[in-house]
Design a protein around this motif. Structure first.
Motif, PDB file in Angstrom:
ATOM      1  N   ALA A  24       0.798  -1.215   0.000  1.00  0.00           N
ATOM      2  CA  ALA A  24       0.000   0.000   0.000  1.00  0.00           C
ATOM      3  C   ALA A  24       0.828   1.262   0.000  1.00  0.00           C
ATOM      4  O   ALA A  24       0.566   2.186  -0.741  1.00  0.00           O
ATOM      5  N   ALA A  25       1.815   1.329   0.836  1.00  0.00           N
ATOM      6  CA  ALA A  25       2.582   2.553   0.901  1.00  0.00           C
ATOM      7  C   ALA A  25       3.974   2.448   0.344  1.00  0.00           C
ATOM      8  O   ALA A  25       4.392   3.315  -0.400  1.00  0.00           O
ATOM      9  N   PRO A  26       4.724   1.398   0.673  1.00  0.00           N
ATOM     10  CA  PRO A  26       6.101   1.370   0.234  1.00  0.00           C
ATOM     11  C   PRO A  26       6.224   1.319  -1.262  1.00  0.00           C
ATOM     12  O   PRO A  26       5.382   0.783  -1.956  1.00  0.00           O
ATOM     13  N   ALA A 141      -5.049   2.537  -0.520  1.00  0.00           N
ATOM     14  CA  ALA A 141      -5.285   1.602   0.585  1.00  0.00           C
ATOM     15  C   ALA A 141      -5.899   0.295   0.117  1.00  0.00           C
ATOM     16  O   ALA A 141      -6.021  -0.643   0.911  1.00  0.00           O
ATOM     17  N   THR A 142      -6.286   0.196  -1.166  1.00  0.00           N
ATOM     18  CA  THR A 142      -6.834  -1.066  -1.666  1.00  0.00           C
ATOM     19  C   THR A 142      -5.740  -2.061  -2.034  1.00  0.00           C
ATOM     20  O   THR A 142      -6.048  -3.213  -2.357  1.00  0.00           O
ATOM     21  N   VAL A 288       1.466   0.872   9.205  1.00  0.00           N
ATOM     22  CA  VAL A 288       1.482   2.238   8.678  1.00  0.00           C
ATOM     23  C   VAL A 288       0.502   2.375   7.518  1.00  0.00           C
ATOM     24  O   VAL A 288      -0.040   3.457   7.262  1.00  0.00           O
ATOM     25  N   THR A 289       0.264   1.253   6.829  1.00  0.00           N
ATOM     26  CA  THR A 289      -0.672   1.240   5.709  1.00  0.00           C
ATOM     27  C   THR A 289      -2.032   1.820   6.086  1.00  0.00           C
ATOM     28  O   THR A 289      -2.664   2.522   5.288  1.00  0.00           O
ATOM     29  N   TYR A 290      -2.489   1.535   7.301  1.00  0.00           N
ATOM     30  CA  TYR A 290      -3.839   1.904   7.685  1.00  0.00           C
ATOM     31  C   TYR A 290      -3.964   3.356   8.131  1.00  0.00           C
ATOM     32  O   TYR A 290      -5.074   3.855   8.300  1.00  0.00           O
ATOM     33  N   VAL A 319     -12.914  -0.005   3.846  1.00  0.00           N
ATOM     34  CA  VAL A 319     -11.765  -0.523   3.096  1.00  0.00           C
ATOM     35  C   VAL A 319     -10.676  -1.009   4.042  1.00  0.00           C
ATOM     36  O   VAL A 319     -10.121  -2.109   3.899  1.00  0.00           O
ATOM     37  N   LEU A 320     -10.353  -0.191   5.036  1.00  0.00           N
ATOM     38  CA  LEU A 320      -9.285  -0.543   5.975  1.00  0.00           C
ATOM     39  C   LEU A 320      -9.665  -1.747   6.826  1.00  0.00           C
ATOM     40  O   LEU A 320      -8.821  -2.584   7.143  1.00  0.00           O
ATOM     41  N   ALA A 321     -10.946  -1.833   7.195  1.00  0.00           N
ATOM     42  CA  ALA A 321     -11.396  -2.998   7.964  1.00  0.00           C
ATOM     43  C   ALA A 321     -11.267  -4.268   7.131  1.00  0.00           C
ATOM     44  O   ALA A 321     -10.818  -5.315   7.623  1.00  0.00           O
ATOM     45  N   GLY A 322     -11.645  -4.170   5.870  1.00  0.00           N
ATOM     46  CA  GLY A 322     -11.508  -5.327   4.990  1.00  0.00           C
ATOM     47  C   GLY A 322     -10.055  -5.704   4.778  1.00  0.00           C
ATOM     48  O   GLY A 322      -9.693  -6.891   4.791  1.00  0.00           O
ATOM     49  N   ALA A 323      -9.194  -4.693   4.594  1.00  0.00           N
ATOM     50  CA  ALA A 323      -7.769  -4.962   4.417  1.00  0.00           C
ATOM     51  C   ALA A 323      -7.190  -5.624   5.656  1.00  0.00           C
ATOM     52  O   ALA A 323      -6.358  -6.535   5.564  1.00  0.00           O
TER      53      ALA A 323
END
Length: 336
Positions: A24-26, A141-142, A288-290, A319-323
């Motif tokens: 997600a982020a890196p 975030a997906t 950190v993604t969330y 989305v974050l809960a699903g991730a």
């Protein structure tokens, strides 16, 4: 499966088995392969560094938006990898570490650079020509959702469970909520949103490729990532020369935004992430993604004055809960 070791580390770490660890982020999958060592402490507590990393990556979408006000998307992406590469090469110079060797390694790094840097950075920059930076951050975030879906096909050890399938479905329900599907997606630029979602899909594809081809490659994560960003710089320099015109001026704020995006959001942030993975492990570091979409949305609203409708934060939370559900593993233990 082993991963690149840091200087002086005798034993490589195990690569985390969930692709979302570095999606997600890196901007590089090498970050997820950094070894976990017993080192503790430092100039700043890891929680402070975690917060700084969240803010830096969360603000990256705002910096992209500001950069595209004066530069073409390919040029924003070029500046990002250029200054990121310079930052990491400076670290290598200070440490006197060599770049990776071998044509095979550089060939795989070229593909990794395309999937993890050149393509997603360009797509996000193009997306933010027509969508808010906050929406781009939420689309980012997906990546764990895409990663979970792809891992079921590409990675045999990732077993599908009811909980993970539920997380996948919940996450994409959150995407539909963010986009206002019940309103016929009115008010949402379809092309820009598609570019942002496609950019987020690039990360898990690149992660799986790196895991299959570069795990166990000699060299530190900084050296491998520095080489990867160097190749991405060459790729984007070629693309920019072919499809864009040289900028006629260099406005202050967009220029500073691109420099910060590269030096801080790519170079410094990756170096900080390696330290977190080494100190507290990939499971904690990937959290950190969330925080990124929350910070990206807050920055877009407060700094850029972007509008925020109720479905955006609600959908982002879904989305974050699903991730998070896709990352759960029964009996999972931190590598030691």
């Amino acid at each position: 499966m082993s991963a690149p070791t840091t200087p002086g580390a005798a034993l490589p770490a195990s690569v985390p088995s969930t692709p979302a660890t570095a999606t997600a982020a890196p901007v590089t999958a090498v970050a997820a392969a950094a070894p976990i060592r017993a080192r503790r402490g430092g100039l700043l507590d890891w929680r402070v560094r975690f917060a700084i990393l969240s803010v830096v990556w969360g603000f990256s979408f705002l910096l992209i938006k500001v950069g595209t006000e004066a530069y073409a998307p390919f040029q924003v992406a070029l500046g990002r990898v250029l200054f990121g590469a310079l930052a990491l090469l400076t670290v290598l110079l200070v440490r006197r570490e060599p770049l990776p060797r071998g044509l095979r390694t550089w060939g795989h790094l070229s593909v990794a650079a395309l999937l993890l840097n050149t393509a997603p950075f360009s797509l996000f920059a193009y997306a933010e020509l027509s969508i808010p930076s906050s929406l781009a951050g939420i689309c980012n975030a997906t990546s764990p959702l895409w990663g979970m879906a792809l891992s079921l096909v590409a990675l045999s050890e990732d077993r599908p469970t009811r909980r993970r399938f539920a997380g996948l479905g919940l996450g994409f329900l959150g995407v539909l909520t963010v986009l206002g599907a019940w309103q016929g997606f009115s008010g949402v630029d379809a092309k820009g949103t598609a570019f942002a979602l496609l950019a987020s899909l690039c990360y898990p594809i690149g992660w799986i490729y790196v895991r299959r081809t570069l795990a166990g490659t000699p060299g530190s994560p900084v050296a491998l990532t520095g080489g990867q960003l160097m190749i991405s710089t060459l790729q984007l320099a070629l693309v920019s020369a072919l499809f864009t015109s040289a900028p006629s001026s260099f406005p202050l704020w967009p220029t500073l935004a691109v420099i910060a995006l590269g030096a801080l959001g790519t170079g410094m942030a990756l170096q900080m992430q390696y330290g977190l993975v080494t100190e507290v492990g990939p499971t904690t570091a990937q959290m950190v993604t969330y925080f990124i979409p929350v910070i990206a949305t807050t920055a877009g609203v407060l700094v850029l004055g972007e509008q925020l409708h109720w479905n955006t934060p609600v959908g982002a939370a879904i989305v974050l809960a699903g991730a998070a559900l896709t990352q759960t593993r029964p009996g999972a233990r931190e590598p030691a």
